[in-house]
Design an enzyme around this catalytic site. Sequence first.
Site, PDB file in Angstrom:
ATOM      1  N   ARG A  46      15.647  -7.701 -17.524  1.00 17.14           N
ATOM      2  CA  ARG A  46      14.489  -8.036 -16.681  1.00 17.14           C
ATOM      3  C   ARG A  46      14.924  -9.026 -15.610  1.00 17.14           C
ATOM      4  O   ARG A  46      14.451  -8.989 -14.471  1.00 17.14           O
ATOM      5  CB  ARG A  46      13.335  -8.614 -17.532  1.00 17.14           C
ATOM      6  CG  ARG A  46      12.208  -9.160 -16.676  1.00 17.14           C
ATOM      7  CD  ARG A  46      10.886  -9.372 -17.401  1.00 17.14           C
ATOM      8  NE  ARG A  46      11.016  -9.800 -18.770  1.00 17.14           N
ATOM      9  CZ  ARG A  46      11.347 -11.032 -19.164  1.00 17.14           C
ATOM     10  NH1 ARG A  46      11.595 -11.987 -18.279  1.00 17.14           N
ATOM     11  NH2 ARG A  46      11.447 -11.327 -20.446  1.00 17.14           N
ATOM     12  N   TYR A  98      -3.373  -1.000   4.283  1.00 14.16           N
ATOM     13  CA  TYR A  98      -3.288  -0.097   3.143  1.00 14.16           C
ATOM     14  C   TYR A  98      -4.432  -0.370   2.158  1.00 14.16           C
ATOM     15  O   TYR A  98      -4.649  -1.528   1.754  1.00 14.16           O
ATOM     16  CB  TYR A  98      -1.926  -0.320   2.465  1.00 14.16           C
ATOM     17  CG  TYR A  98      -1.725   0.521   1.236  1.00 14.16           C
ATOM     18  CD1 TYR A  98      -1.632   1.901   1.337  1.00 14.16           C
ATOM     19  CD2 TYR A  98      -1.632  -0.054  -0.026  1.00 14.16           C
ATOM     20  CE1 TYR A  98      -1.454   2.679   0.208  1.00 14.16           C
ATOM     21  CE2 TYR A  98      -1.449   0.717  -1.154  1.00 14.16           C
ATOM     22  CZ  TYR A  98      -1.368   2.088  -1.027  1.00 14.16           C
ATOM     23  OH  TYR A  98      -1.199   2.852  -2.141  1.00 14.16           O
ATOM     24  N   ASP A 170       3.923  -6.316   6.035  1.00 12.55           N
ATOM     25  CA  ASP A 170       4.188  -5.051   5.342  1.00 12.55           C
ATOM     26  C   ASP A 170       4.838  -4.113   6.366  1.00 12.55           C
ATOM     27  O   ASP A 170       4.186  -3.645   7.299  1.00 12.55           O
ATOM     28  CB  ASP A 170       2.869  -4.487   4.804  1.00 12.55           C
ATOM     29  CG  ASP A 170       3.072  -3.205   3.994  1.00 12.55           C
ATOM     30  OD1 ASP A 170       4.073  -2.501   4.224  1.00 12.55           O
ATOM     31  OD2 ASP A 170       2.210  -2.911   3.137  1.00 12.55           O
ATOM     32  N   LYS A 195       8.291   4.979   0.135  1.00 14.72           N
ATOM     33  CA  LYS A 195       8.066   5.736   1.361  1.00 14.72           C
ATOM     34  C   LYS A 195       9.394   5.974   2.099  1.00 14.72           C
ATOM     35  O   LYS A 195      10.247   6.644   1.586  1.00 14.72           O
ATOM     36  CB  LYS A 195       7.022   5.009   2.215  1.00 14.72           C
ATOM     37  CG  LYS A 195       5.831   4.435   1.401  1.00 14.72           C
ATOM     38  CD  LYS A 195       4.938   5.485   0.796  1.00 14.72           C
ATOM     39  CE  LYS A 195       3.913   4.946  -0.199  1.00 14.72           C
ATOM     40  NZ  LYS A 195       3.060   3.878   0.277  1.00 14.72           N
TER      41      LYS A 195
HETATM   42  C1  LIG Z   1       2.185   2.895  -0.325  1.00 15.17           C
HETATM   43  C2  LIG Z   1       1.973   1.624   0.362  1.00 15.17           C
HETATM   44  C3  LIG Z   1       1.882   0.420  -0.349  1.00 15.17           C
HETATM   45  C4  LIG Z   1       1.915   0.360  -1.862  1.00 15.17           C
HETATM   46  O1  LIG Z   1       3.137   0.743  -2.365  1.00 15.17           O
HETATM   47  P1  LIG Z   1       3.350   1.465  -3.793  1.00 15.17           P
HETATM   48  O2  LIG Z   1       4.817   1.675  -3.854  1.00 15.17           O
HETATM   49  O3  LIG Z   1       2.571   2.739  -3.759  1.00 15.17           O
HETATM   50  O4  LIG Z   1       2.804   0.541  -4.827  1.00 15.17           O
HETATM   51  C5  LIG Z   1       1.756  -0.748   0.372  1.00 15.17           C
HETATM   52  N1  LIG Z   1       1.686  -0.745   1.735  1.00 15.17           N
HETATM   53  C6  LIG Z   1       1.746   0.403   2.439  1.00 15.17           C
HETATM   54  C7  LIG Z   1       1.667   0.331   3.925  1.00 15.17           C
HETATM   55  C8  LIG Z   1       1.880   1.621   1.785  1.00 15.17           C
HETATM   56  O5  LIG Z   1       1.931   2.740   2.507  1.00 15.17           O
END
Ligand SMILES: *Cc1c(COP(=O)(O)O)cnc(C)c1O
Length: 379
Positions: A46, A98, A170, A195
């Site tokens: 961990r 998001y 983000d 992504k």
């Molecule tokens: C998908 C997404 C998230 C969350 O990420 P996960 O890996 O699905 O938990 C946060 N911010 C944006 C812009 C996203 O597209």
Amino acid sequence: MKLSTKLIHAGLEPDPSTGAIMTPIFQTSTYVQESPGVHKGYEYARTQNPTRHALQNALASIENGKYGLCFASGSAATDAVIKLLNPGDEVIAANDMYGGTYRMFTKIFQKYGLKFHFINMQDANEISKYINANTKLIWTETPTNPMMNITDIKAVASIAKPHNILLCVDNTFASPYLQNPLDLGADIVVHSATKYLGGHSDSVHGCLIMNDEKLNEQLAFIQNSTGAVPGPQDCFLILRGVKTLHVRMQRHCENGEKIARWLKKNPKVDKVFWCGFEDHPNHEIAKKQMRGFGGMMSFTLKDDSMEAAYKVLSSTKLFALAESLGGVESLIGHPASMTHASIPREERIKNGLVDSLIRLSVGIEDADDLIDDLANAIG
Ligand SMILES: *Cc1c(COP(=O)(O)O)cnc(C)c1O
């Protein structure tokens, strides 16, 4: 070193025990010690894992940061940042980000005594009105999901700095190929590596990248204490995905531009939201802080009904109807009923997220095939 080279080499050393050029998947929960406290820097998985370490270093390097921390998902990475705060602290966040981040802030963290202000961040000066002695964090996303608005990261950073407010960006939609928020003054970059970084829709993963040693220590403490760490197999998949980020992003950008321009000319389409358009309200800022405009876009139909949107969404053959984005394959989605269903209807319509809004994650297939697919579906 240039980004293309870093993407392939950064943070990676041949495996010292075998010379394996690829970092192995260290599928282990613990590490044997020679005598109590005498070990090779790894005690429990961990806390430390060599596959994760290689990825953390690679991600830090490609975001021009000093430190990287990986998490079980983008949401787990976001959760770790909010856990830096104390009851009574206030956060200023973008109002069209998001949906899952909005849900976490309002449904999970509000009840622990944190206060969130959701505001339009396209005018950075708006932010000043919400700053008080309790403001500890500004949270923004750019381009935004799904309206493709742009926040001027440098302008927001210059407002945050004098008040000692952390700025977290983000960067999931742009990816480090198109934008590096740390270079523009952000303190923390968050990615859903699920992504573009992973790029192949085969794993869920998140990360944080920063320059400040103390901030890294605090977040590493949270990472270890709360335990939302990714498994080594997922770290391996993201490491592998990152190696082709530049070639994938080049094609995402090319295809994105062709499709956005085609949609704009389609008589059934009302508005197209893509930050590469010269008449996009924040195009100049996008041009200044990004190296390209990417393959994310959304559009509305002249017939602004759920039914009209549903017809398009269920008629495409190449664009798969699915949540998520940033993979090599093209996806189509309906924010109102999918990714943003947790935002109340009046709230989302206020921000332009109307019933017929359709979001595309343009993949790296042949652009002409993608256009044919959309032409058939839109009719
Ligand atoms: C998908 C997404 C998230 C969350 O990420 P996960 O890996 O699905 O938990 C946060 N911010 C944006 C812009 C996203 O597209």
